[in-house]
Design an enzyme around this catalytic site. Structure first.
Site, PDB file in Angstrom:
ATOM      1  N   HIS A 148       0.798  -1.233   0.000  1.00 54.71           N
ATOM      2  CA  HIS A 148       0.000   0.000   0.000  1.00 54.71           C
ATOM      3  C   HIS A 148       0.826   1.277   0.000  1.00 54.71           C
ATOM      4  O   HIS A 148       0.276   2.367  -0.104  1.00 54.71           O
ATOM      5  CB  HIS A 148      -0.952   0.026   1.204  1.00 54.71           C
ATOM      6  CG  HIS A 148      -0.249   0.343   2.492  1.00 54.71           C
ATOM      7  ND1 HIS A 148       0.431  -0.588   3.202  1.00 54.71           N
ATOM      8  CD2 HIS A 148      -0.101   1.511   3.150  1.00 54.71           C
ATOM      9  CE1 HIS A 148       0.966  -0.021   4.266  1.00 54.71           C
ATOM     10  NE2 HIS A 148       0.658   1.254   4.261  1.00 54.71           N
TER      11      HIS A 148
HETATM   12  C1  UD1 Z   1      -2.171   5.488   5.562  1.00 56.34           C
HETATM   13  C2  UD1 Z   1      -0.876   5.975   6.211  1.00 56.34           C
HETATM   14  C3  UD1 Z   1       0.156   4.866   6.222  1.00 56.34           C
HETATM   15  C4  UD1 Z   1      -0.409   3.636   6.914  1.00 56.34           C
HETATM   16  C5  UD1 Z   1      -1.688   3.231   6.191  1.00 56.34           C
HETATM   17  C6  UD1 Z   1      -2.318   2.014   6.817  1.00 56.34           C
HETATM   18  C7  UD1 Z   1      -0.421   8.354   5.891  1.00 56.34           C
HETATM   19  C8  UD1 Z   1       0.465   9.329   5.218  1.00 56.34           C
HETATM   20  N1  UD1 Z   1      -0.302   7.106   5.469  1.00 56.34           N
HETATM   21  O1  UD1 Z   1      -1.875   5.197   4.208  1.00 56.34           O
HETATM   22  O2  UD1 Z   1       1.305   5.298   6.927  1.00 56.34           O
HETATM   23  O3  UD1 Z   1       0.547   2.598   6.844  1.00 56.34           O
HETATM   24  O4  UD1 Z   1      -2.621   4.319   6.237  1.00 56.34           O
HETATM   25  O5  UD1 Z   1      -3.340   1.529   6.024  1.00 56.34           O
HETATM   26  O6  UD1 Z   1      -1.184   8.705   6.743  1.00 56.34           O
HETATM   27  N2  UD1 Z   1      -9.027   5.157   0.833  1.00 56.34           N
HETATM   28  C9  UD1 Z   1     -10.267   4.600   0.667  1.00 56.34           C
HETATM   29  N3  UD1 Z   1     -10.953   4.198   1.791  1.00 56.34           N
HETATM   30  C10 UD1 Z   1     -10.442   4.370   3.030  1.00 56.34           C
HETATM   31  C11 UD1 Z   1      -9.178   4.943   3.186  1.00 56.34           C
HETATM   32  C12 UD1 Z   1      -8.474   5.334   2.071  1.00 56.34           C
HETATM   33  O7  UD1 Z   1     -10.737   4.434  -0.437  1.00 56.34           O
HETATM   34  O8  UD1 Z   1     -11.120   3.989   4.009  1.00 56.34           O
HETATM   35  C13 UD1 Z   1      -8.290   5.562  -0.361  1.00 56.34           C
HETATM   36  C14 UD1 Z   1      -8.292   7.065  -0.442  1.00 56.34           C
HETATM   37  O9  UD1 Z   1      -9.122   7.464  -1.469  1.00 56.34           O
HETATM   38  C15 UD1 Z   1      -6.869   7.462  -0.705  1.00 56.34           C
HETATM   39  C16 UD1 Z   1      -6.081   6.174  -0.608  1.00 56.34           C
HETATM   40  O10 UD1 Z   1      -6.982   5.123  -0.276  1.00 56.34           O
HETATM   41  O11 UD1 Z   1      -6.708   8.010  -1.985  1.00 56.34           O
HETATM   42  C17 UD1 Z   1      -5.008   6.288   0.418  1.00 56.34           C
HETATM   43  O12 UD1 Z   1      -5.525   6.562   1.702  1.00 56.34           O
HETATM   44  P1  UD1 Z   1      -4.724   7.457   2.739  1.00 56.34           P
HETATM   45  O13 UD1 Z   1      -5.477   7.537   4.005  1.00 56.34           O
HETATM   46  O14 UD1 Z   1      -4.302   8.736   2.093  1.00 56.34           O
HETATM   47  O15 UD1 Z   1      -3.354   6.733   2.998  1.00 56.34           O
HETATM   48  P2  UD1 Z   1      -3.005   5.181   3.085  1.00 56.34           P
HETATM   49  O16 UD1 Z   1      -2.360   4.813   1.807  1.00 56.34           O
HETATM   50  O17 UD1 Z   1      -4.155   4.370   3.562  1.00 56.34           O
END
Ligand code: UD1
Length: 357
Positions: free
Chosen positions: A203
């Protein structure tokens, strides 16, 4: 003393499970969920597995750029804390929710305790590393999981009396739920047997955001996995890109993220795990499952020194070498100091003492 703890992502729910009741026994506790992770599988489903009550407050920040998410967290928390001012804010890990919580508190003069402080991968361009460094430098109390963190913090000018070596609350949660997790049989869904499959999780933005990088990474994994079936629970960040390229590997089992107990049950009986997650490097080390980390560096060096972690990088050659090593002679692991299920007790004891000074 009024204590607010800020969480918002999957690993932070897992870590909250170790701390929540212990903090609530000693302090007037409020749990604030930023809403960074809103997918049921990454948030509410975990709460149920971990028998946690819903958070007291949800800021519902949702998705966005890093600045946007952190900005919404800052605005929400500042409004809240100007009205109901806690005596201490606790933040956990290295996510945007962690930095947002720490920064909002520090800007209005509320002391911050950072759990899982001092870890460094020395990759200053990565969002987690930026969050780690900034959070540590605006925190009053720094709770560390391994001794490398102390060296890092001292080198950066943090006072020794701020640093407390307490162990790892993610491992506290693991020990609390291991018996229940081992009763699960998640491999049956895939007609597999214990010890006869690998797990892949990916991820990190640097691995999954560019389709060509993801293609080459998965290509390398399949080349070296040979006939070992791989189970790939897919994080939402990875899903969109993966769906574009998945037809190249018809044998790949792309599935939604597991709940906590199923995932730990699956991990505990895996032949190996290939991952870019920080938490899985730690959990696999404690469970004695070989872990191939698809990154060039780790901020958790104790998992390489004493655990089962092998740093593979992301090249064909690196991954092939690491998988051969992982599937070869089982590595003899050594216990990791203070990863004994009592980290949360140590943290609460230190906070009680701090509250009386
Ligand atoms: C975040 C943390 C990372 C952690 C990870 C655990 C930061 C910078 N990164 O990364 O350190 O290891 O969580 O999972 O905070 N999204 C969804 N549904 C959700 C959550 C996210 O669709 O419930 C999508 C969002 O649209 C986004 C992408 O996933 O574009 C990434 O989500 P984001 O919360 O930005 O960071 P993670 O990659 O999950």
């Amino acid at each position: 003393m009024k204590v607010h703890i800020v969480i918002g992502t999957r690993p932070q729910y897992v870590k909250l499970a170790a701390l929540r009741d212990k903090l609530a026994q000693e302090f007037e506790l409020t749990v604030i969920d930023t809403g960074q992770h809103y997918h049921r599988q990454l948030s509410l489903a975990l709460l149920e597995d971990l028998k946690l009550p819903p958070p007291d407050i949800n800021l519902k920040v949702g998705s966005g750029g890093h600045g946007e998410i952190t900005g919404r967290i800052l605005i929400g928390l500042e409004k809240l804390w100007i009205k109901s001012r806690p005596d201490l804010v606790v933040v956990v890990g290295d996510t945007n929710s962690c930095l947002g919580g720490a920064l909002a508190a520090a800007k209005i003069g509320i002391p911050v305790a950072h759990v899982e402080a001092g870890l460094r991968s020395f990759e200053k361009n990565l969002p987690e590393e930026i969050n780690r460094v900034l959070t540590d430098h605006i925190s009053e109390l720094l709770f560390i999981t391994e001794t490398s963190a102390k060296k890092n913090l001292l080198r950066e000018g943090i006072r020794p009396d701020q640093i407390h070596f307490v162990g790892n609350i993610m491992i506290d949660t693991l020990f609390q739920h291991l018996v229940a997790a081992k009763k699960r049989r998640p491999w049956q869904r895939f007609m597999l047997a214990p010890g006869e499959y690998g797990i892949v999780t990916l991820h990190r933005p640097e691995n999954v955001d560019a389709a060509d990088k993801l293609t080459s990474l998965i290509g390398s994994i399949y080349q070296v996995a040979g006939s070992l079936p791989l189970i790939f629970p897919v994080h939402p960040r990875t899903k969109a890109n993966l769906q574009k390229i998945a037809s190249k590997w018809p044998e790949m089992k792309i599935i939604d993220p597991f709940g906590y107990l199923d995932f730990i049950g699956l991990l505990a009986r895996a032949k190996l795990v290939l991952t870019d997650s920080g938490g899985i490097q730690e959990e696999s080390s404690v469970l004695g499952i070989p872990c191939v980390t698809l990154r060039r560096r780790t901020e958790r060096p104790v998992t390489v020194e004493k655990g089962t972690n092998i740093l593979a990088g992301t090249t064909d050659r690196g991954i092939a070498g690491a998988v051969t090593q992982a599937l070869g002679q089982p590595r003899s692991t050594r216990p990791i100091p203070r990863w004994d299920g009592r980290a949360a007790d140590r943290i609460v004891k230190i906070l009680v003492k701090w509250s009386k000074v």
